[in-house]
Design a protein around this motif. Sequence first.
Motif, PDB file in Angstrom:
ATOM      1  N   UNK A 274       0.825  -1.211   0.000  1.00  0.00           N
ATOM      2  CA  UNK A 274       0.000   0.000   0.000  1.00  0.00           C
ATOM      3  C   UNK A 274       0.859   1.261   0.000  1.00  0.00           C
ATOM      4  N   UNK A 275       0.261   2.328  -0.516  1.00  0.00           N
ATOM      5  CA  UNK A 275       0.894   3.644  -0.483  1.00  0.00           C
ATOM      6  C   UNK A 275      -0.199   4.704  -0.451  1.00  0.00           C
ATOM      7  N   UNK A 276       0.188   5.920  -0.136  1.00  0.00           N
ATOM      8  CA  UNK A 276      -0.760   7.040  -0.199  1.00  0.00           C
ATOM      9  C   UNK A 276      -0.888   7.470  -1.652  1.00  0.00           C
ATOM     10  N   UNK A 277      -2.055   7.974  -2.022  1.00  0.00           N
ATOM     11  CA  UNK A 277      -2.281   8.343  -3.427  1.00  0.00           C
ATOM     12  C   UNK A 277      -1.311   9.432  -3.900  1.00  0.00           C
ATOM     13  N   UNK A 278      -0.785  10.211  -2.960  1.00  0.00           N
ATOM     14  CA  UNK A 278       0.149  11.270  -3.385  1.00  0.00           C
ATOM     15  C   UNK A 278       1.425  10.678  -3.979  1.00  0.00           C
ATOM     16  N   UNK A 279       1.684   9.400  -3.712  1.00  0.00           N
ATOM     17  CA  UNK A 279       2.901   8.763  -4.200  1.00  0.00           C
ATOM     18  C   UNK A 279       2.702   8.050  -5.541  1.00  0.00           C
ATOM     19  N   UNK A 280       1.491   8.094  -6.108  1.00  0.00           N
ATOM     20  CA  UNK A 280       1.242   7.321  -7.325  1.00  0.00           C
ATOM     21  C   UNK A 280       1.940   7.904  -8.556  1.00  0.00           C
ATOM     22  N   UNK A 281       2.433   9.137  -8.470  1.00  0.00           N
ATOM     23  CA  UNK A 281       3.185   9.715  -9.586  1.00  0.00           C
ATOM     24  C   UNK A 281       4.640   9.983  -9.214  1.00  0.00           C
ATOM     25  N   UNK A 282       5.083   9.420  -8.092  1.00  0.00           N
ATOM     26  CA  UNK A 282       6.481   9.556  -7.680  1.00  0.00           C
ATOM     27  C   UNK A 282       7.265   8.428  -8.352  1.00  0.00           C
ATOM     28  N   UNK A 283       8.159   8.745  -9.298  1.00  0.00           N
ATOM     29  CA  UNK A 283       8.833   7.688 -10.068  1.00  0.00           C
ATOM     30  C   UNK A 283       9.658   6.739  -9.203  1.00  0.00           C
ATOM     31  N   UNK A 284      10.299   7.254  -8.169  1.00  0.00           N
ATOM     32  CA  UNK A 284      11.117   6.397  -7.307  1.00  0.00           C
ATOM     33  C   UNK A 284      10.251   5.405  -6.541  1.00  0.00           C
TER      34      UNK A 284
END
Length: 305
Positions: A274-284
Motif C-alpha cells: 500500500x501507499x498514499x495516493x500522493x505517491x502514485x506519480x512519484x517515479x522512485x
Amino acid sequence: MNLRAVDLNLLVILDALLDEAHVTRAATRLGLSQPAMSNALERCRILFADPLLERSKEGMRLSPKAQLLRPLLKNNLAQIQQLVLPEQPDLTVLKQQVKLGMSDAVASLICSSLYQRVAEQAPGLDLLILPWHGSEQTLDALRQGDLDLAVSVFTDLSPSFTSVELMQQQYLVVMCKDHPAAIHFDLQQWLCYPHLMVSGRGQAYSSLDQKLAEQGLKRRVAVVVPSFLLIPDLLRHSELISLLPESSLPANWQQDFVCFTPPLALDPFPLHLASHVRRQHDPAVQLVSQLIRQIVSNQLQSSGA
C-alpha cells in the motif's frame, strides 16, 4: 494572500523541517547551512503565523498547526512535482530515499533482491526499511509521509490509499521436533501448552483469540516478541507453540521443528502493498513498488504457489 509574494521554496524547506523536527538535520537533508535553515524557519513562522516547531524536553516538536499542515503540505508538493516532472524521468539520475514499512519476515524475503534491482536501475535511490507496528499505525505513517510504501494486511482502505494484493498467506502451527504435543497433535494439545506470539504493538490478543473465545476456548500467550527473528531460538529450547504465516517459517525448519495445520479453521489472509495516493506519480516510489511486486510474483512461481 497574494501568492506572488510567497517564496514557494519555503514549502519544500518546511516539508523537511516538519519531517525532521530538527533544524540541523533538515539543513543537511536539503544541502543548506544551519543559519540559512534557521532563517527559513523564521520566514515560515511569519508566513503561517505559528511557531511550527516548539522546544520541549525531548527536543523540537511540531505545533498543533504544524501537525495539521504536514499531510496537506505533502499532498500539495506531490501535485506540484507531478506537474513539473517530465513524463519519463531518468531513473539513473534520481537521488531519493524511499521509506518502506514491513515486518522483518517480509523484509527477509524481498530486501536482498530488491536492493540488487534498485542498484541496477536507479543507483541513486536509498532504501529505508522501518519496523512494522501494526496496520493502523502503518497507515497513519503513510498518511503523514513517514512511509512511502508498506506491506501488511490492509482492508477497507479509504480513497486516500492505493493497494495491491501481493500474496495469500496460510497459517501453520510450529513447535520443536521433540515437543510433547507433536505426538498426537490436536486442538486440546494445542491449547494445553503456552503460546509464542509476534506483535509489533506488544499485544497479547489477536483475531485467533477472538475466534477461540467465540467457541468458549482460550489459550495462554506466554511470550510476545516484536520480531519473527526471535522465534526459532525460543521454540527450539522450550515447550512454546507458535502460529505463524507460512512465509515466516524459520529457515530449514525441518531440521528442528514440526509444522501442523491449525486444528481450528483459519482462513488464509492477504498481504498487501500500500501507499498514499500522493505517491502514485512519484517515479522512485513507483519503481520500488513495481520491483516488489515482481520479486514476490517470481518467488510464488518458483515455489509453485
